[in-house]
Design a protein around this motif. Structure first.
Motif, PDB file in Angstrom:
ATOM      1  N   LYS A  13      -0.923   2.480  -5.258  1.00 44.34           N
ATOM      2  CA  LYS A  13      -2.215   2.657  -5.962  1.00 44.34           C
ATOM      3  C   LYS A  13      -2.292   1.948  -7.319  1.00 44.34           C
ATOM      4  N   SER A  66       0.847  -1.196   0.000  1.00 43.83           N
ATOM      5  CA  SER A  66       0.000   0.000   0.000  1.00 43.83           C
ATOM      6  C   SER A  66       0.878   1.241   0.000  1.00 43.83           C
ATOM      7  N   GLY A  67       0.233   2.387  -0.187  1.00 43.77           N
ATOM      8  CA  GLY A  67       0.965   3.646  -0.179  1.00 43.77           C
ATOM      9  C   GLY A  67       1.547   3.961   1.186  1.00 43.77           C
ATOM     10  N   ALA A  68       0.735   3.771   2.214  1.00 41.16           N
ATOM     11  CA  ALA A  68       1.214   4.085   3.564  1.00 41.16           C
ATOM     12  C   ALA A  68       2.439   3.239   3.910  1.00 41.16           C
ATOM     13  N   ASP A  89       6.752  11.321  -2.829  1.00 38.47           N
ATOM     14  CA  ASP A  89       5.595  10.433  -2.708  1.00 38.47           C
ATOM     15  C   ASP A  89       4.767  10.529  -3.985  1.00 38.47           C
ATOM     16  N   GLU A 143      -4.744  14.695  -2.039  1.00 36.66           N
ATOM     17  CA  GLU A 143      -5.819  14.821  -1.040  1.00 36.66           C
ATOM     18  C   GLU A 143      -5.936  16.257  -0.537  1.00 36.66           C
ATOM     19  N   GLU A 171       4.838  15.509  -2.082  1.00 30.33           N
ATOM     20  CA  GLU A 171       4.154  15.037  -3.290  1.00 30.33           C
ATOM     21  C   GLU A 171       4.512  15.995  -4.428  1.00 30.33           C
ATOM     22  N   VAL A 180       5.499   4.607   2.214  1.00 30.72           N
ATOM     23  CA  VAL A 180       5.976   5.813   2.900  1.00 30.72           C
ATOM     24  C   VAL A 180       6.636   5.447   4.227  1.00 30.72           C
ATOM     25  N   VAL A 225       2.524   8.153  -4.798  1.00 32.14           N
ATOM     26  CA  VAL A 225       1.486   7.131  -4.626  1.00 32.14           C
ATOM     27  C   VAL A 225       0.269   7.469  -5.493  1.00 32.14           C
ATOM     28  N   GLN A 226      -0.092   8.743  -5.564  1.00 33.39           N
ATOM     29  CA  GLN A 226      -1.268   9.138  -6.354  1.00 33.39           C
ATOM     30  C   GLN A 226      -0.892   9.584  -7.780  1.00 33.39           C
ATOM     31  N   PHE A 258      -0.420  14.773   2.121  1.00 31.39           N
ATOM     32  CA  PHE A 258      -1.055  13.542   2.604  1.00 31.39           C
ATOM     33  C   PHE A 258      -0.149  12.367   2.249  1.00 31.39           C
ATOM     34  N   HIS A 259       0.172  11.525   3.246  1.00 38.45           N
ATOM     35  CA  HIS A 259       1.089  10.415   2.985  1.00 38.45           C
ATOM     36  C   HIS A 259       0.583   9.085   3.520  1.00 38.45           C
ATOM     37  N   GLY A 260      -0.612   9.052   4.116  1.00 35.92           N
ATOM     38  CA  GLY A 260      -1.150   7.773   4.574  1.00 35.92           C
ATOM     39  C   GLY A 260      -1.520   7.809   6.039  1.00 35.92           C
TER      40      GLY A 260
HETATM   41  N1  PLP Z   1       0.481   9.030  -0.324  1.00 31.86           N
HETATM   42  C1  PLP Z   1      -0.361   9.687  -1.122  1.00 31.86           C
HETATM   43  C2  PLP Z   1       0.137  10.843  -1.921  1.00 31.86           C
HETATM   44  C3  PLP Z   1      -1.708   9.305  -1.215  1.00 31.86           C
HETATM   45  O1  PLP Z   1      -2.552   9.984  -2.002  1.00 31.86           O
HETATM   46  C4  PLP Z   1      -2.151   8.198  -0.443  1.00 31.86           C
HETATM   47  C5  PLP Z   1      -3.559   7.771  -0.484  1.00 31.86           C
HETATM   48  O2  PLP Z   1      -4.441   8.466  -0.892  1.00 31.86           O
HETATM   49  C6  PLP Z   1      -1.218   7.533   0.367  1.00 31.86           C
HETATM   50  C7  PLP Z   1       0.093   7.961   0.394  1.00 31.86           C
HETATM   51  C8  PLP Z   1      -1.632   6.354   1.188  1.00 31.86           C
HETATM   52  O3  PLP Z   1      -1.876   5.262   0.365  1.00 31.86           O
HETATM   53  P1  PLP Z   1      -2.718   3.996   0.893  1.00 31.86           P
HETATM   54  O4  PLP Z   1      -4.123   4.459   1.077  1.00 31.86           O
HETATM   55  O5  PLP Z   1      -2.557   2.969  -0.195  1.00 31.86           O
HETATM   56  O6  PLP Z   1      -2.085   3.571   2.163  1.00 31.86           O
END
Ligand code: PLP
Length: 390
Positions: A248, A106-108, A219, A191, A186, A111, A221-222, A134-136
């Motif tokens: 993601k 997962s993203g979290a 980051d 978010e 990011e 990170v 992730v998005q 936003f990082h999780g």
């Molecule tokens: N980092 C960013 C930039 C995100 O947008 C998100 C989720 O929206 C995350 C981390 C966390 O990802 P996850 O929900 O897969 O843990």
């Protein structure tokens, strides 16, 4: 099951952590979704930026089916063919220098690993993050996340995190010092309201990190996997992060995350970090098919082109309710002068499902396979809802 039956059952047992729309989504294909009552929608959510290659993508489905019949799991203490191929693919498509990879789900988690690696290899304790970032939601990732709505119920969080305004280099210069293990940013804040980073700012932060011995964690992730018009948004600005977090969209809908690691990151502590499912062959096969599909179908270029179409259409709406339209590729935000919730509900009634970002932003993250006509329809529906509520 009908929508009502699904809602009643889910509400009875759900942890109740999310405000939900009264819609039960049961099927998807390409950029379309269907609810339990057979109603169809244009998807501008992609499951929060996951379905870049479209729902039920046949190429990804075939890869999943073949791999599921062969081998689904393989511990990280053993080698695996799909994992080996995926690691090589990730390194090939990433910005130069990121040649080691930690696989997770997962993203979290991606990170979390980045923050731990930065601490372990620099021996420093401080991390600088951006306001609205936003990082999780795990403790480390949450500690780097700005919005107090996510943070406050769980405090105290991990110590040593400091927040500075995004896109203000002079404030970053004040914050990064000889105690700083890493800066995490990011490239486009998702978010937090779809806020694109300025190229000079991002390059400036990278240089600052190099000068002061801190690591630059990006980051994506998005923003990753074609979303912004490049495979990674870093590539718009020639960035070379020390650590890149992705997740993601990586595996076409299966859970997967990864942390890519560059040469400024020292040796990682052996047995220091791990994940049971990380790098499992099933998700690796899906990711290989996803990356291949993004490249062979030119989805990054498509995101750039259709993103421009969507943004131009939205910018042309002469509504006094709109404060700003902004974004990069098919990651587009419409900031309103009031709360976006009622407008998103009105859009859903008209067959378009989009997301919020912050209180006042309507966020559009369609699958990159969305059609030109569907983009026009999205713009028409936004025009309608803004007119009706005028
Ligand atoms: N980092 C960013 C930039 C995100 O947008 C998100 C989720 O929206 C995350 C981390 C966390 O990802 P996850 O929900 O897969 O843990």
């Amino acid at each position: 099951m009908t929508t009502n039956e699904i809602m009643t059952l889910e509400d009875r047992h759900d942890g109740d952590l999310h405000l939900k729309q009264p819609l039960a989504i049961v099927r998807g294909e390409g950029a379309r979704l269907w609810d339990a009552d057979g109603q169809t929608y244009i998807d501008c959510m992609s499951g929060h930026g996951v379905a870049n290659v479209g729902h039920a993508n046949p190429v990804v489905l075939q890869a999943i089916e073949e791999q599921a019949q062969r081998l689904g799991v393989c511990p990280s203490g053993f080698y695996n063919d799909r994992r080996a191929l995926l690691l090589a693919e990730l390194v090939r498509i990433a910005p130069p220098g990121l040649e080691r990879v930690f696989m997770c789900n997962s993203g979290a988690e991606a990170v979390e690993a980045a923050l731990k690696f930065a601490r372990a290899t620099t021996g420093r304790k401080k991390t600088v993050a951006a306001m609205r970032g936003f990082h999780g939601r795990t403790f480390g990732a949450l500690s780097a996340t700005w919005n107090k709505q996510y943070r406050e119920p769980f405090e105290p969080l991990v110590p040593g995190f400091e927040f500075v305004p995004y896109n203000r280099l002079e404030r970053m210069e004040q914050a990064v010092d000889e105690e700083t293990a890493a800066v995490i940013l990011e490239v486009v804040q998702g978010e937090g309201g779809v806020i694109p980073g300025d190229g000079d700012y991002l390059r400036g932060v990278q240089t600052l990190c190099q000068e002061r011995g801190a690591l630059f964690i990006v980051d994506e992730v998005q923003t990753g996997f074609g979303r912004t018009g490049q495979m990674f948004a870093c590539q718009h600005y020639g960035l070379q992060p020390d650590i890149l977090c992705v997740a993601k969209a990586i595996a076409g809908g299966l859970p997967m995350g990864s942390t890519l690691i560059g040469p400024r990151v020292g040796e990682l502590p052996r047995k220091g970090h791990g994940s049971t499912f990380g790098g499992n062959p099933l998700a690796c096969a899906a990711a290989l098919a996803t990356i291949n599909y993004i490249e062979s179908e030119g989805l990054s270029q498509r995101a750039a082109q259709l993103g421009e179409q969507l943004m131009d259409g939205l910018k042309a709406i002469p509504s006094p309710l709109v404060r700003e339209v902004r974004g990069l590729g098919l990651m587009v935000g419409v900031e309103l002068k009031e709360k976006s919730g009622p407008y998103l509900a009105a859009l859903a009634e008209r067959g378009v499902l989009a997301l919020s970002a912050g209180a006042t932003v309507m966020r559009f993250l369609p699958p990159l396979v969305i059609g030109e006509e569907e983009v026009d329809t999205v713009v028409e529906r936004v025009v309608e809802v803004l007119e009706v509520r005028n």
